[in-house]
Enzyme design. Structure first.
Site, PDB file in Angstrom:
ATOM      1  N   LYS A 114       0.843  -1.206   0.000  1.00 19.09           N
ATOM      2  CA  LYS A 114       0.000   0.000   0.000  1.00 19.09           C
ATOM      3  C   LYS A 114       0.874   1.251   0.000  1.00 19.09           C
ATOM      4  CE  LYS A 114      -3.737  -2.248   2.501  1.00 19.09           C
ATOM      5  NZ  LYS A 114      -4.339  -2.505   3.805  1.00 19.09           N
TER       6      LYS A 114
ATOM      7  N   GLN B 107      -4.270  -1.666  10.076  1.00 11.84           N
ATOM      8  CA  GLN B 107      -4.062  -2.962   9.432  1.00 11.84           C
ATOM      9  C   GLN B 107      -4.501  -4.088  10.369  1.00 11.84           C
ATOM     10  OE1 GLN B 107      -3.064  -3.498   6.228  1.00 11.84           O
ATOM     11  NE2 GLN B 107      -3.507  -5.645   6.611  1.00 11.84           N
TER      12      GLN B 107
ATOM     13  N   ASP C 230     -10.892   3.154   3.725  1.00 14.78           N
ATOM     14  CA  ASP C 230     -11.296   1.760   3.480  1.00 14.78           C
ATOM     15  C   ASP C 230     -12.822   1.658   3.328  1.00 14.78           C
ATOM     16  OD1 ASP C 230      -9.263  -0.094   3.189  1.00 14.78           O
ATOM     17  OD2 ASP C 230      -8.987  -0.403   5.340  1.00 14.78           O
TER      18      ASP C 230
END
Ligand code: NDP
Length: 288
Positions: A53, A97, A123
């Protein structure tokens, strides 16, 4: 008949190029988009995801940063860090995460994810953003389903008036996928592990989205000839290779278009994440 193979790598490269262009425009107006990932513990898979990412962000000109914490970090420390990031005007997107280390309870883990400010929830996992999707208002859309919609568009497939069957009802893939297809005027069925005669349900679909996590579950003879198939599954096969939830070799001769695994939906997730970061940063622009 052999299906059109929907090339997620190529589409993802296009999305990233678009993002890079938007970032250049933002930087020219004094706004550098920022994405910060909180990573706690030593889980090797998580470390790889986070590295990917950060690298993808940097390649598009987004300021990607990873804040690393030891496995014994407390929930209170992470909460304080999230509060700091929420207040930092240079941070547009925040990710926690998962999984968090075992020392952090499931309840604390959920509370930490929900501590992210909704306008930085790139997200799209917060109940607030999921709620906006449900009522059809703009918000952050979870990246994998957003990527699936882009793949449909790129393949020239309009969901309007089609029957879509989404297999899987998770909060991060199945349910938001169903909402997006509904918003695009498909008639949507959501199937799951308690759906009787799944094969018969899938056979009614013009568009099939498989988001299950069971290798090769959807067989070629489950498909209506000409169906469009999006395979979200990422499964490690006994031979070490990656495979999807669809029996690709069978499905490719029945479907009209299909995503491969790897190289289909997978590459779209990070690309759509970068798009969300860009969109978050655009809110910082002064009114034109
Ligand atoms: P979850 O495990 O959260 O959800 C799986 C869903 O599949 C559940 O709704 C479950 O039903 C359903 N299911 C399980 N077994 C069956 C079965 N035999 N028949 C019908 N339905 C079944 O997984 P995710 O949604 O997080 O992920 C799904 C897959 O997508 C995984 O392979 C994952 O690795 C992959 N993935 C890929 C991403 C990408 O970037 N391409 C991103 C995210 C996920 P029930 O609710 O009844 O238990």
């Amino acid at each position: 008949m052999s299906a059109q193979i929907i090339d997620g790598k190529a589409v993802s490269a296009r999305v990233r190029a678009e993002v890079a262009e938007r970032v250049r425009g933002l930087v020219a107006r004094g706004v550098t988009p920022g994405l910060t990932v909180l990573l706690a513990g030593e889980d090797p898979a998580s470390a790889t995801y986070v590295r990917n990412k950060e690298k993808a962000a940097l390649e598009c000109g987004i300021r990607g940063a990873t804040l690393r914490f030891p496995a014994d970090v407390s929930a209170a420390t992470l909460a304080a860090e999230l509060d700091r990031l929420n207040a930092d005007p240079e941070v547009d997107g925040i990710l926690v995460q998962l999984p968090l280390p075992p020392g952090i309870s499931a309840e604390d883990s959920r509370a930490l994810q929900r501590r992210i400010a909704p306008e930085k929830d790139v997200d799209g996992f917060l109940p607030f953003n999921q709620g906006l999707l449900m009522i059809g208002e703009p918000g952050f859309v979870p990246c994998t389903p957003a990527g699936c919609m882009r793949l449909l568009a790129e393949a020239g497939v309009s969901p309007r008036g089609k029957h879509a069957v989404v297999v899987g009802r998770s909060n991060i893939v199945g349910k938001p996928m169903a909402m997006l297809l509904l918003a695009a005027d498909a008639t949507v069925t959501i199937a799951h592990s308690r759906t009787p005669d799944l094969a018969a349900v899938v056979r009614t679909a013009d568009i099939v989205v498989a988001a299950v996590g069971r290798p090769g579950l959807v067989r070629g003879d489950w498909l209506k000839p000409g169906a469009v198939v999006l395979d979200v599954g990422i499964n490690r096969l006994p031979d070490g290779k990656l495979g999807g939830d669809v029996a690709f070799a069978e499905a490719v001769s029945v479907a009209s278009a299909i995503t491969p695994v790897p190289g289909g939906v997978g590459p779209m997730t990070i690309a759509c994440l970068l798009e969300n970061v860009c969109r978050a940063a655009e809110r910082r622009l002064p009114p034109a």
